[in-house]
Design a protein around this motif. Structure first.
Motif, PDB file in Angstrom:
ATOM      1  N   CYS A 126       0.824  -1.195   0.000  1.00 34.28           N
ATOM      2  CA  CYS A 126       0.000   0.000   0.000  1.00 34.28           C
ATOM      3  C   CYS A 126       0.864   1.253   0.000  1.00 34.28           C
ATOM      4  O   CYS A 126       2.040   1.226   0.355  1.00 34.28           O
ATOM      5  N   CYS A 128       0.644   4.628   2.003  1.00 32.41           N
ATOM      6  CA  CYS A 128      -0.040   4.932   3.251  1.00 32.41           C
ATOM      7  C   CYS A 128      -0.629   6.335   3.266  1.00 32.41           C
ATOM      8  O   CYS A 128      -0.112   7.263   2.643  1.00 32.41           O
ATOM      9  N   GLY A 129      -1.748   6.493   4.023  1.00 27.60           N
ATOM     10  CA  GLY A 129      -2.339   7.797   4.270  1.00 27.60           C
ATOM     11  C   GLY A 129      -1.632   8.507   5.398  1.00 27.60           C
ATOM     12  O   GLY A 129      -0.506   8.173   5.772  1.00 27.60           O
ATOM     13  N   ASP A 130      -2.302   9.488   5.988  1.00 28.88           N
ATOM     14  CA  ASP A 130      -1.686  10.319   7.015  1.00 28.88           C
ATOM     15  C   ASP A 130      -1.551   9.601   8.352  1.00 28.88           C
ATOM     16  O   ASP A 130      -0.677   9.919   9.147  1.00 28.88           O
ATOM     17  N   GLU A 135      -7.266   4.656   6.801  1.00 25.16           N
ATOM     18  CA  GLU A 135      -7.392   3.920   5.553  1.00 25.16           C
ATOM     19  C   GLU A 135      -6.203   4.219   4.643  1.00 25.16           C
ATOM     20  O   GLU A 135      -5.730   5.345   4.580  1.00 25.16           O
ATOM     21  N   GLU A 137      -4.096   5.083   1.285  1.00 27.51           N
ATOM     22  CA  GLU A 137      -4.424   5.866   0.104  1.00 27.51           C
ATOM     23  C   GLU A 137      -4.598   4.962  -1.121  1.00 27.51           C
ATOM     24  O   GLU A 137      -5.549   5.099  -1.871  1.00 27.51           O
ATOM     25  N   THR A 138      -3.654   4.027  -1.300  1.00 26.40           N
ATOM     26  CA  THR A 138      -3.697   3.151  -2.471  1.00 26.40           C
ATOM     27  C   THR A 138      -3.167   1.773  -2.124  1.00 26.40           C
ATOM     28  O   THR A 138      -2.072   1.648  -1.583  1.00 26.40           O
ATOM     29  N   TYR A 148      -9.992   1.655  -3.788  1.00 26.46           N
ATOM     30  CA  TYR A 148      -8.856   1.376  -2.916  1.00 26.46           C
ATOM     31  C   TYR A 148      -7.530   1.307  -3.671  1.00 26.46           C
ATOM     32  O   TYR A 148      -6.471   1.238  -3.052  1.00 26.46           O
TER      33      TYR A 148
END
Length: 283
Positions: A126, A128-130, A135, A137-138, A148
């Protein structure tokens, strides 16, 4: 309890304990009632006292044997007499005895995380988000929904991403949802403590063979949550299955071993859980 609720709750680490109390509503253990589990170690039989629950839940005296039924590629297995021919490893992946917890793995990662941090920041597949447990990011592999990431249609682990296949070789694989369900339908589950190890004794109703699943806990990011720190949850083992959640690509299937059965659900695939190998041998 819907697993989406799980995923939202674990973003807030201070309510992890509250969550576990909600999702595992086990009965209080009474130390006033005990029964005995006999473990065969070679020719020696060692007896352990295990508690009944507060309601005096009646259990049959059983014998748990650590003697393997056979070997596949050098690793011990127990033959529970299951219709599919599935044989189960005697130990968790990374363990050398049935009572050891072994290693923890994120779903789809062939090696245990050396930093012992299991979240989207460290997850292999993945961007990663913040927030580590927010969740992603990708998703870069095993994605069934374009919201997703890029859809690749992969719902089951490839052998190169299956830690059991990579580590044990031969016919060993991470168990499927169907193999967990078959085990649950054909076995009795009895919670207990053996040599100080919390877990579940699993006894086949078909041939009387048995194995032990230790309550090895779960890694939520860098936080290790062992069932023994939560009241009434001492007898849980959480084990990955090979299948991605068809409705949410962030999640994968997990078999929760309770004192009566196996409960299948799905959780964030970046978390660190135990693994138990399975292989199909029809002789």
């Amino acid at each position: 309890m819907k697993i989406h609720k799980f995923n939202h709750m674990i973003r807030h680490k201070h309510i992890i304990v509250v969550f576990l109390l909600l999702i595992f509503p086990f009965k209080v253990i009474s130390q006033e009632h005990i029964w005995v589990l006999n473990i065969h170690k070679g020719e020696e039989v060692v007896s352990y006292e295990l508690p009944e629950d507060a309601d005096g839940f009646k259990v049959q005296k059983v014998e748990y044997t650590s003697v393997p039924s056979g070997y596949e590629n050098g690793y011990e297995y127990i033959d529970m007499g299951l219709p599919s021919g599935t044989k189960w490893a005697t130990c968790n992946l990374g363990a050398t005895t049935p009572l050891e917890s072994g290693n923890h793995y994120a779903w789809g990662e062939s090696e245990s995380e050396p930093s012992l941090k299991y979240d989207w920041e460290t997850y292999r597949y993945c961007i990663c988000g913040d927030q580590a447990l927010s969740e992603p990011e990708t998703l870069t592999k095993y994605c069934l929904d374009s919201s997703y990431g890029e859809v690749d249609g992969l719902q089951y682990l490839e052998p190169s991403d299956d830690p059991v296949s990579v580590a044990m070789g031969g016919r060993w694989r991470m168990p499927t949802v169907e193999q967990y369900e078959e085990l649950g339908m054909n076995c009795d589950f009895i919670r207990g403590v053996v040599d100080g190890v919390y877990g579940v004794a699993i006894i086949s109703r078909i041939n009387g063979a048995s194995m032990f699943a230790p309550a090895a806990g779960i890694y939520l990011s860098e936080i290790y949550v062992h069932p023994s720190i939560i009241p009434d949850v001492e007898y849980i083992g959480a084990y990955w299955a090979t299948k991605l959640d068809e409705n949410n690509s962030q999640n994968a299937y997990v078999g929760f071993f309770s004192e009566t059965q196996i409960n299948m659900t799905t959780i964030f695939r970046c978390l660190g859980l135990s693994l138990r190998g399975a292989c199909i041998i029809n002789e």
